[in-house]
Design a protein around this motif. Structure first.
Motif, PDB file in Angstrom:
ATOM      1  N   MET A 269       0.829  -1.197   0.000  1.00 22.80           N
ATOM      2  CA  MET A 269       0.000   0.000   0.000  1.00 22.80           C
ATOM      3  C   MET A 269       0.870   1.257   0.000  1.00 22.80           C
ATOM      4  N   THR A 270       0.344   2.305  -0.578  1.00 19.92           N
ATOM      5  CA  THR A 270       1.024   3.605  -0.537  1.00 19.92           C
ATOM      6  C   THR A 270       0.859   4.207   0.858  1.00 19.92           C
ATOM      7  N   LYS A 274      -3.715  12.799   4.666  1.00 18.63           N
ATOM      8  CA  LYS A 274      -4.887  13.253   5.418  1.00 18.63           C
ATOM      9  C   LYS A 274      -6.136  13.379   4.560  1.00 18.63           C
ATOM     10  N   GLU A 275      -5.958  13.439   3.244  1.00 17.69           N
ATOM     11  CA  GLU A 275      -7.107  13.588   2.345  1.00 17.69           C
ATOM     12  C   GLU A 275      -7.614  12.251   1.820  1.00 17.69           C
ATOM     13  N   HIS A 283      -8.365   4.767   3.405  1.00 16.55           N
ATOM     14  CA  HIS A 283      -6.920   4.861   3.648  1.00 16.55           C
ATOM     15  C   HIS A 283      -6.541   6.315   3.893  1.00 16.55           C
ATOM     16  N   VAL A 284      -6.915   6.796   5.091  1.00 15.27           N
ATOM     17  CA  VAL A 284      -6.727   8.201   5.439  1.00 15.27           C
ATOM     18  C   VAL A 284      -5.860   8.277   6.692  1.00 15.27           C
ATOM     19  N   LEU A 285      -4.851   9.136   6.662  1.00 18.36           N
ATOM     20  CA  LEU A 285      -3.956   9.285   7.796  1.00 18.36           C
ATOM     21  C   LEU A 285      -4.675   9.937   8.974  1.00 18.36           C
ATOM     22  N   VAL A 333      -7.810   2.979   8.625  1.00 12.39           N
ATOM     23  CA  VAL A 333      -8.911   2.009   8.686  1.00 12.39           C
ATOM     24  C   VAL A 333      -8.653   0.867   7.701  1.00 12.39           C
ATOM     25  N   ARG A 334      -8.160   1.208   6.502  1.00  9.25           N
ATOM     26  CA  ARG A 334      -7.928   0.151   5.512  1.00  9.25           C
ATOM     27  C   ARG A 334      -6.799  -0.765   5.928  1.00  9.25           C
TER      28      ARG A 334
END
Length: 402
Positions: A269-270, A274-275, A283-285, A333-334
């Motif tokens: 995963m990359t 935050k976006e 997949h949000v920081l 979450v991901r």
């Protein structure tokens, strides 16, 4: 039929194993949103499933017709969790009696009940025995005003004399999800029951992965580091133990694969932002991760610590990534969903804390599938044996008549 479905981990696993999920029952609105939204988007594992939002005790299970192969569910774990008050039967969230009542009404051929390992603590020994006996004889319900201990005593007496009531052969098993290929050290207890009139010769599936095999691939063969292209200065130092010497000489147990690590699960995963602009759902920081005593995060080159749902929010340590250089951040979450082996196209709904709560409460999808598939295959073999027996009986009757 799925009770206490949460975000759907156990339900997804049983569906992948071959069962057709008809109804899921869950009271939490965010969990129901997750189930509903995935069903609405056409996700094949929940499409067409009826979702009962509300207390399991309020559902009219007598309206369900037809033969039910499986009832599954994970009753709330807080009454038995080491992180909770451990009230057991005195905790109003104890849903084991409700689970037994649903089984009594539906008469399924089998059931899968999952809970925390804390249920097997010595302090709960009598209650754990009571739960097993209650599930063995679901028709022997408690009488009005009867305490669980009095009911237990009555069940112990009547168990020896019972001949014709609804009965189940109950197998309790404590498992570590990491030993079945889940990239997470997650100890759980499974109670699997098969109705006594079903000729299914079932036993819990054999473990497929081991810590020794991971140690061998990291510190003997080096295959793990080469596969992930990890520079030497970022690798975990070799432990100076007699066990490692034994592994060099004899290797790990045959037929065991290496434990899967956090890097195995999320390495492709990359890095999140935050976006959430990447190609992965959820997949949000999440900022604000910090390390403190007892909450240091999960090392990237080992299975993660057990993801937690938290009682008053999400605890930081168990839901954090710790890199080889010691830096930390929260799992997205991901990423947490991958550690629980949810499909990447299955979206978790709600704010970060609520989504993480759903994941922390879930049964790893892969573990659920392994257990349910083994049960599915045994029920299918039981059907085959029943058909062959019926044919033989018919043949013998025909020969006798002739």
């Amino acid at each position: 039929m799925e009770l206490f479905a949460g975000g759907g981990g156990l339900a997804l696993g049983t569906h992948l194993a071959g069962f057709s999920t008809e109804i899921v029952a869950e009271w939490n609105r965010w969990c129901c949103d997750t189930l509903r939204e995935n069903a609405a988007s056409g996700h094949p594992l929940v499409q067409g499933v009826h979702i009962h939002e509300g207390d399991v005790r309020d559902a009219d299970w007598t309206r369900i017709s037809g033969n039910i192969d499986l009832v599954s569910g994970g009753p709330p774990c807080q009454p038995f969790s080491s992180g909770g008050k451990a009230g057991a039967a005195d905790d109003p969230r104890d849903m084991f009696p409700t689970t037994a009542e649903v089984i009594r009404v539906l008469h399924p051929r089998a059931f899968i009940v999952e809970n925390v390992r804390g249920l097997t603590r010595p302090a709960f020994a009598d209650y754990f025995s009571y739960i097993q006996l209650r599930l063995t004889h679901p028709e022997l319900a408690s009488k009005p005003g009867e305490s669980w201990s009095d009911h237990f005593a009555r069940l112990q007496v009547e168990h020896l004399a019972i001949g014709s009531d609804l009965q189940y052969k109950v197998e309790p098993t404590i498992v570590n999800a990491a030993n079945f290929g889940v990239p997470q050290q997650r100890w759980r207890v499974f109670l699997v029951g098969i109705r006594s009139d079903v000729d299914a010769r079932w036993k819990f599936p054999e473990e497929t992965h081991s810590a020794d095999a991971l140690a061998y691939s990291q510190h003997v063969s080096g295959e793990y580091w080469e596969r992930h292209k990890v520079p030497r200065d970022e690798r975990t130092p070799k432990p100076l133990t007699r066990k490692l010497d034994q592994l060099r000489e004899h290797g790990p147990l045959p037929m065991r694969q290496p434990w899967r690590t956090v890097r195995d699960a999320i390495g492709s995963m990359t890095e999140p932002d935050k976006e959430g602009t990447g190609r992965f759902l959820n997949h949000v920081l999440q900022p604000g991760a910090r390390s403190y005593r007892g909450h240091t995060g999960s090392p990237i080159d080992a299975p993660s610590k057990a993801l937690k749902s938290g009682v008053h929010g999400v605890p930081g340590g168990e839901n954090m990534l710790r890199r080889a250089d010691g830096s930390i951040r929260y799992f997205t979450v991901r990423e947490a969903a991958r550690l629980q082996t949810f499909p990447d196209d299955y979206q978790l709904y709600g704010p970060w804390g609520e989504a993480m709560r759903q994941i922390g409460n879930a049964v790893p999808v892969q573990l659920a599938e392994i257990v349910a598939r083994s049960l599915y295959e045994n029920l299918a073999l039981a059907d085959l044996r029943a058909k062959l027996s019926a044919r033989q009986s018919a043949s013998l009757a025909s020969t006798a008549t002739a």
